[in-house]
Design a protein around this motif. Structure first.
Motif, PDB file in Angstrom:
ATOM      1  N   GLY A  31      -4.633   0.957  -2.923  1.00 38.21           N
ATOM      2  CA  GLY A  31      -5.818   1.197  -3.735  1.00 38.21           C
ATOM      3  C   GLY A  31      -6.304  -0.099  -4.338  1.00 38.21           C
ATOM      4  N   CYS A  32      -6.531  -1.097  -3.502  1.00 39.37           N
ATOM      5  CA  CYS A  32      -6.720  -2.476  -3.969  1.00 39.37           C
ATOM      6  C   CYS A  32      -8.014  -2.699  -4.735  1.00 39.37           C
ATOM      7  CB  CYS A  32      -6.638  -3.448  -2.797  1.00 39.37           C
ATOM      8  SG  CYS A  32      -7.930  -3.219  -1.555  1.00 39.37           S
ATOM      9  N   GLY A  33      -9.007  -1.826  -4.583  1.00 40.41           N
ATOM     10  CA  GLY A  33     -10.260  -1.996  -5.322  1.00 40.41           C
ATOM     11  C   GLY A  33     -10.890  -3.349  -5.083  1.00 40.41           C
ATOM     12  N   THR A  34     -11.138  -4.107  -6.135  1.00 37.29           N
ATOM     13  CA  THR A  34     -11.763  -5.429  -6.014  1.00 37.29           C
ATOM     14  C   THR A  34     -10.812  -6.485  -5.466  1.00 37.29           C
ATOM     15  OG1 THR A  34     -11.164  -5.986  -8.286  1.00 37.29           O
ATOM     16  CG2 THR A  34     -13.319  -4.957  -7.943  1.00 37.29           C
ATOM     17  N   ASP A  53      -7.749   0.249   0.773  1.00 41.94           N
ATOM     18  CA  ASP A  53      -8.583   1.096  -0.073  1.00 41.94           C
ATOM     19  C   ASP A  53      -9.547   1.863   0.825  1.00 41.94           C
ATOM     20  OD1 ASP A  53      -9.355   0.690  -3.428  1.00 41.94           O
ATOM     21  OD2 ASP A  53     -10.471   2.086  -2.158  1.00 41.94           O
ATOM     22  N   ASN A  54      -9.829   3.104   0.434  1.00 44.64           N
ATOM     23  CA  ASN A  54     -10.694   3.948   1.258  1.00 44.64           C
ATOM     24  C   ASN A  54     -12.115   4.030   0.722  1.00 44.64           C
ATOM     25  OD1 ASN A  54     -11.049   5.632   3.531  1.00 44.64           O
ATOM     26  ND2 ASN A  54     -10.942   7.465   2.246  1.00 44.64           N
ATOM     27  N   SER A  55     -12.428   3.242  -0.310  1.00 45.91           N
ATOM     28  CA  SER A  55     -13.766   3.307  -0.895  1.00 45.91           C
ATOM     29  C   SER A  55     -14.592   2.074  -0.507  1.00 45.91           C
ATOM     30  CB  SER A  55     -13.679   3.409  -2.417  1.00 45.91           C
ATOM     31  OG  SER A  55     -13.227   2.194  -2.967  1.00 45.91           O
ATOM     32  N   ALA A  56     -15.886   2.164  -0.767  1.00 47.96           N
ATOM     33  CA  ALA A  56     -16.805   1.086  -0.393  1.00 47.96           C
ATOM     34  C   ALA A  56     -16.556  -0.192  -1.184  1.00 47.96           C
ATOM     35  CB  ALA A  56     -18.245   1.542  -0.587  1.00 47.96           C
ATOM     36  N   SER A  98       0.383  -1.598  -7.276  1.00 47.22           N
ATOM     37  CA  SER A  98      -0.704  -0.626  -7.356  1.00 47.22           C
ATOM     38  C   SER A  98      -0.991  -0.266  -8.796  1.00 47.22           C
ATOM     39  CB  SER A  98      -0.347   0.650  -6.577  1.00 47.22           C
ATOM     40  OG  SER A  98      -1.411   1.582  -6.633  1.00 47.22           O
ATOM     41  N   GLU A  99      -2.256   0.006  -9.072  1.00 46.38           N
ATOM     42  CA  GLU A  99      -2.654   0.582 -10.355  1.00 46.38           C
ATOM     43  C   GLU A  99      -3.087   2.006 -10.028  1.00 46.38           C
ATOM     44  OE1 GLU A  99      -4.698   2.324 -12.511  1.00 46.38           O
ATOM     45  OE2 GLU A  99      -6.190   0.810 -12.990  1.00 46.38           O
ATOM     46  N   TRP A 100      -2.097   2.896  -9.969  1.00 47.52           N
ATOM     47  CA  TRP A 100      -2.303   4.257  -9.448  1.00 47.52           C
ATOM     48  C   TRP A 100      -2.448   5.305 -10.533  1.00 47.52           C
ATOM     49  CZ3 TRP A 100       1.210   7.606 -11.389  1.00 47.52           C
ATOM     50  CH2 TRP A 100       2.431   7.075 -11.835  1.00 47.52           C
ATOM     51  N   MET A 101      -2.213   4.965 -11.793  1.00 47.50           N
ATOM     52  CA  MET A 101      -2.113   5.954 -12.862  1.00 47.50           C
ATOM     53  C   MET A 101      -3.454   6.612 -13.169  1.00 47.50           C
ATOM     54  SD  MET A 101      -0.037   3.200 -13.084  1.00 47.50           S
ATOM     55  CE  MET A 101      -0.796   2.101 -14.269  1.00 47.50           C
ATOM     56  N   LEU A 111      -0.362   8.807  -7.030  1.00 50.32           N
ATOM     57  CA  LEU A 111       1.086   8.654  -6.938  1.00 50.32           C
ATOM     58  C   LEU A 111       1.624   9.188  -5.620  1.00 50.32           C
ATOM     59  CD1 LEU A 111       3.774   7.816  -8.064  1.00 50.32           C
ATOM     60  CD2 LEU A 111       3.820   9.898  -9.465  1.00 50.32           C
ATOM     61  N   SER A 112       1.045  10.270  -5.105  1.00 53.67           N
ATOM     62  CA  SER A 112       1.509  10.799  -3.819  1.00 53.67           C
ATOM     63  C   SER A 112       1.302   9.771  -2.713  1.00 53.67           C
ATOM     64  CB  SER A 112       0.769  12.098  -3.476  1.00 53.67           C
ATOM     65  OG  SER A 112      -0.635  11.886  -3.407  1.00 53.67           O
ATOM     66  N   THR A 113       0.250   8.970  -2.820  1.00 51.75           N
ATOM     67  CA  THR A 113       0.002   7.908  -1.838  1.00 51.75           C
ATOM     68  C   THR A 113       1.032   6.797  -1.971  1.00 51.75           C
ATOM     69  OG1 THR A 113      -2.360   8.391  -1.852  1.00 51.75           O
ATOM     70  CG2 THR A 113      -1.701   6.241  -1.010  1.00 51.75           C
ATOM     71  N   ILE A 114       1.434   6.481  -3.194  1.00 53.61           N
ATOM     72  CA  ILE A 114       2.479   5.479  -3.414  1.00 53.61           C
ATOM     73  C   ILE A 114       3.792   5.959  -2.801  1.00 53.61           C
ATOM     74  CG2 ILE A 114       3.784   4.175  -5.140  1.00 53.61           C
ATOM     75  CD1 ILE A 114       0.805   3.476  -4.946  1.00 53.61           C
TER      76      ILE A 114
END
Length: 291
Positions: A31-34, A53-56, A98-101, A111-114
């Motif tokens: 979920g790397c984001g930027t 990451d799965n987002s734009a 990861s910053e998954w919280m 968390l399930s992805t982690i």
């Protein structure tokens, strides 16, 4: 989130303050984001960083990473962690960051992805940043806040929206709780070891035990969490407690259904709480008081 100084500086300190753990290692940023955590890992000397990451936003991350001259160190992959493949020549990773919280730790978290990434790609003895989290609950007063939230539905632009009021009473909400509204001690709801937690552990019921700090009215509860990076040389972590420094998570609150607990200093409250992450915000709580 980038402007959340407490969150970002803690991750930076955990990574750059422990370069000996990252130097020459393969790191996965889930979920790397930027890409900011990936760049911290590159600054710490990681040999290769894989950001997923799965987002734009990942398209913006590509530009940011290029602008900071990390394109040789960081490979970005757009897609779901459960569906992507690692770059050629890489079969597993040494560290997952990861910053998954999510809100109240579990709601809207990844968390399930982690857990999936850990089980599929993390080497035996590999590290997870962060690796320990704990969820807490405390009693709060909030008569004015509750009334404001509830009464607005009685006459909403001249229309009766009472059904929304009834729905709101059973739903959690996000607020910024000031310290003076916390009127009990904090109770541990769930301790999580990211190395050991399993998918089936994400839904759970916990017993709670609170004690009133003073004569007070309790209108509901606040949920918050603490995060720790236990692999660091120095103790590193942060708290989202109302008594701690502000974070972008704010606080998840649950109010009683039109009821108020009138407690005296030292009175103890017992009950249970049920958490079902990512499916429903509602949290069911029942309590009784021991005089």
């Amino acid at each position: 989130m980038l402007q959340d100084e407490k969150r970002t500086s803690t991750y930076r300190n955990a990574i750059l303050g422990n370069k000996h753990l990252f130097r020459g290692k393969v790191v996965m940023d889930v979920g790397c984001g930027t890409g900011i955590l990936s760049m911290f890992a590159a600054q710490a000397g990681a040999a290769k960083i894989i950001g997923i990451d799965n987002s734009a936003i990942i398209e913006r991350a590509r530009k940011i990473i290029k602008d900071n001259n990390f394109e040789d160190d960081i490979t970005l992959i757009r897609g779901k962690v459960e569906e992507v493949s690692l770059p050629e020549g890489i079969e597993n990773v040494d560290i997952i960051v990861s910053e998954w919280m999510g809100q109240a730790l579990f709601y809207e978290s990844v968390l399930s992805t982690i857990i999936y990434a850990r089980d599929k790609w993390l080497k035996p003895g590999g590290l997870i940043f962060p690796d320990r989290v704990a969820l807490y609950l405390a009693g709060i007063e909030g008569e004015e806040e509750l009334e404001l939230s509830m009464n607005c539905w009685k006459d909403y632009y001249g229309l009766n929206m009472e059904a929304m009021r009834q729905w709101r009473l059973f739903e959690a909400s996000i607020e910024s709780i000031i310290p003076t509204r916390v009127v009990t001690n904090s109770c541990l709801v769930k301790n999580v070891d990211i190395y050991r937690i399993k998918e089936e552990d994400l839904s759970f019921t916990s017993q709670i035990h609170l004690q009133s700090r003073t004569d007070s009215l309790i209108h509901g509860f606040v949920l918050f969490f603490e995060v720790e990076f236990t692999s660091c040389v120095m103790r590193t972590g942060f708290s989202t407690s109302p008594l701690a420094y502000y974070t972008h998570w704010n606080h998840l609150t649950i109010y009683f259904d039109g009821k108020t607990l009138n407690t005296k200093k030292g009175e103890e409250l017992f009950g249970s709480i049920r958490i079902n992450p990512n499916s429903i915000v509602r949290v069911n709580i029942y309590l009784y008081i021991i005089q």
